[in-house]
Write an enzyme that holds these catalytic residues in place. Structure first.
Site, mmCIF file in Angstrom:
data_model
loop_
_atom_site.group_PDB
_atom_site.id
_atom_site.type_symbol
_atom_site.label_atom_id
_atom_site.label_comp_id
_atom_site.label_asym_id
_atom_site.label_seq_id
_atom_site.Cartn_x
_atom_site.Cartn_y
_atom_site.Cartn_z
ATOM 1 N N LYS A 120 0.841 -1.203 0.000
ATOM 2 C CA LYS A 120 0.000 0.000 0.000
ATOM 3 C C LYS A 120 0.874 1.251 0.000
ATOM 4 O O LYS A 120 2.078 1.176 0.277
ATOM 5 C CB LYS A 120 -0.921 -0.026 1.224
ATOM 6 C CG LYS A 120 -0.204 -0.076 2.568
ATOM 7 C CD LYS A 120 -1.197 -0.350 3.699
ATOM 8 C CE LYS A 120 -0.497 -0.515 5.035
ATOM 9 N NZ LYS A 120 -1.429 -0.979 6.080
ATOM 10 N N ARG B 26 -11.142 -0.257 14.650
ATOM 11 C CA ARG B 26 -11.152 0.474 13.380
ATOM 12 C C ARG B 26 -12.173 -0.266 12.506
ATOM 13 O O ARG B 26 -13.357 -0.039 12.634
ATOM 14 C CB ARG B 26 -9.757 0.511 12.749
ATOM 15 C CG ARG B 26 -8.754 1.311 13.569
ATOM 16 C CD ARG B 26 -7.491 1.616 12.782
ATOM 17 N NE ARG B 26 -6.959 0.412 12.129
ATOM 18 C CZ ARG B 26 -5.809 0.351 11.473
ATOM 19 N NH1 ARG B 26 -5.049 1.435 11.347
ATOM 20 N NH2 ARG B 26 -5.395 -0.767 10.911
ATOM 21 N N TYR C 221 15.051 29.621 10.185
ATOM 22 C CA TYR C 221 13.780 30.247 10.552
ATOM 23 C C TYR C 221 13.530 30.135 12.056
ATOM 24 O O TYR C 221 13.782 29.080 12.653
ATOM 25 C CB TYR C 221 12.627 29.561 9.833
ATOM 26 C CG TYR C 221 12.513 29.896 8.374
ATOM 27 C CD1 TYR C 221 12.263 31.192 7.943
ATOM 28 C CD2 TYR C 221 12.640 28.892 7.413
ATOM 29 C CE1 TYR C 221 12.145 31.483 6.585
ATOM 30 C CE2 TYR C 221 12.518 29.173 6.064
ATOM 31 C CZ TYR C 221 12.273 30.476 5.652
ATOM 32 O OH TYR C 221 12.159 30.758 4.326
ATOM 33 N N MET D 293 11.883 24.358 3.793
ATOM 34 C CA MET D 293 11.245 23.607 2.704
ATOM 35 C C MET D 293 12.264 22.823 1.885
ATOM 36 O O MET D 293 12.044 21.671 1.530
ATOM 37 C CB MET D 293 10.445 24.559 1.811
ATOM 38 C CG MET D 293 9.664 23.835 0.729
ATOM 39 S SD MET D 293 8.809 24.943 -0.396
ATOM 40 C CE MET D 293 7.340 25.303 0.503
HETATM 41 C C1 LIG Z 1 -0.718 -2.135 6.518
HETATM 42 C C2 LIG Z 1 -1.294 -3.431 6.953
HETATM 43 C C3 LIG Z 1 -0.451 -4.499 7.266
HETATM 44 C C4 LIG Z 1 1.059 -4.363 7.310
HETATM 45 O O1 LIG Z 1 1.411 -3.714 8.501
HETATM 46 P P1 LIG Z 1 2.948 -3.471 8.891
HETATM 47 O O2 LIG Z 1 2.893 -2.959 10.277
HETATM 48 O O3 LIG Z 1 3.482 -2.456 7.942
HETATM 49 O O4 LIG Z 1 3.621 -4.775 8.756
HETATM 50 C C5 LIG Z 1 -1.037 -5.712 7.588
HETATM 51 N N1 LIG Z 1 -2.393 -5.859 7.605
HETATM 52 C C6 LIG Z 1 -3.220 -4.836 7.318
HETATM 53 C C7 LIG Z 1 -4.691 -5.049 7.377
HETATM 54 C C8 LIG Z 1 -2.715 -3.588 6.986
HETATM 55 O O5 LIG Z 1 -3.541 -2.579 6.703
#
Ligand SMILES: *Cc1c(COP(=O)(O)O)cnc(C)c1O
Length: 359
Positions: A35, A130, A255, A303
């Site tokens: 992802k 969640r 800054y 930046m």
């Molecule tokens: C992102 C995700 C993972 C992987 O998690 P990591 O902590 O990066 O290993 C596994 N399962 C689900 C449902 C996720 O959304």
């Protein structure tokens, strides 16, 4: 004539880390989680590097289709399922598997007429609150899903809040495991619960499929850094010193004049800023390597630039090499100093940073 900032992505490190994930869970199949553009490493590149994975898992439906177009012919899983019932025909046509986490999704599947065989991953909310069905609602959801003619398989899945902190009093890992085990008892089908933390720390939970993400990129889920787990950094963010200043005691840098020198100092200005993905909230003292020597940031990250103390790097010059994170400087260490996690730094790598793929 690009700027000197470059993110090197190591294919062999990605391959090595996937092998580590598999070795920790030898009886299970492994989804490579890709992802967020493979946690900033590039989706197509990760697909090539993870040729050995049993499947690829992600969140973005359009990129799932893209993986098919790029030629990935093993399983693909959408970890949050579909967001819009109108996407179902395309997901079915590309044989993309999906999580099912709410009644609305089941209703859309009941209404979807298709000849395709669909593979669902029914998500339990075992305490993280969640996505997913609560344990007491899980069996009914499973039965309702199983009645849909197009559903060819149902994998049972859940996700841990504290796999890297199992004694967390608010939600002990053992409690989530118990809810999942009890809530799925007697149901036939594959099970999948492990993220990276669980894969690394709890091989006994591997079940049928593991879902490693950050570890594949050389990030660690909880405390510690990549090397502690035999992982290699996949991304090294490098730049150069583009300017130097001799600063007298009492003079300020950057800054907000957040850093004031208390002595004569040599300051290097690095071509890397928050518009490249470096965290603006990194405090004075965040570690950096200059010509391989460890030093630290001074002053606020701007930046396009940040400043480092060169007092301990006597040979430093305009053009000196700077490592912001990666080889020689674990991303988790930089993240910790900046009050965040390696995940966020990887994912935030900005599109303007040139990426170089290395073996
Ligand atoms: C992102 C995700 C993972 C992987 O998690 P990591 O902590 O990066 O290993 C596994 N399962 C689900 C449902 C996720 O959304």
């Amino acid at each position: 004539m690009p700027r000197p900032i470059v993110a090197s992505i190591s294919i062999s490190a990605l391959q090595h880390n996937l092998a580590v994930a598999r070795a920790k869970a030898p009886g299970a199949r492994a989804w490579g989680v890709v992802k967020a553009n493979a946690y900033g490493h590039g989706l197509e590149r990760a697909m090539r590097a993870f040729a050995d994975a049993d499947g690829l898992a992600l969140i973005e439906p359009d990129y799932a289709v893209r993986l098919r177009e790029l030629g990935w012919n093993k399983p693909i899983l959408l970890l949050e399922g579909f967001f819009d019932a109108a996407d179902l025909p395309q997901l079915a046509a590309h044989d993309i598997q999906f999580a099912v986490h709410c009644d609305e999704q089941i209703a859309h599947l009941e209404a979807f007429a298709t000849d395709a065989v669909l593979h669902a991953h029914l998500k339990m909310n075992s305490g993280m609150n969640r996505l997913g069905f609560r344990p007491e609602a899980y069996r009914a959801a499973h039965a309702r899903l199983a009645k849909i003619a197009a559903i060819g398989s149902i994998t049972m899945m859940t996700h841990f809040a504290n796999a890297d902190d199992e004694g967390n009093p608010d939600l002990p890992l053992a409690e989530q495991i118990k809810r999942f085990t009890d809530g799925t008892a007697g149901l036939a089908g594959a099970r999948s619960v492990c993220n990276s933390a669980a894969d690394l720390l709890h091989p006994e939970l591997a079940f049928d499929w593991v879902r490693p993400g950050v570890m594949l990129y050389g990030g660690t889920p909880g405390g510690g850094t990549a090397a502690d787990f035999g992982l290699r950094p996949a991304m090294t963010l490098r730049s150069e010193i583009i300017g130097m200043q001799q600063v007298a005691p009492g003079e300020a840098i950057g800054y907000g004049s957040r850093f004031v020198a208390d002595r004569q100092m040599t300051i290097g200005v690095v071509a890397c800023g928050y518009a490249d993905g470096y965290p603006r909230h990194a405090p004075n003292g965040t570690p950096v390597l200059v010509d391989g020597i460890r030093t630290a940031t001074v002053g606020r990250v701007s930046m396009d630039m940040l400043a480092v103390d060169l007092s301990q790097v006597p040979g430093a010059h305009v053009g000196s090499s700077v490592v912001l994170w990666g080889e020689g400087l674990p991303i988790d260490e930089v993240a910790f100093a900046a009050g965040t996690i390696g995940y966020e730094l990887m994912c935030a790598l900005a599109p303007r940073v040139a990426v170089r793929e290395v073996q």
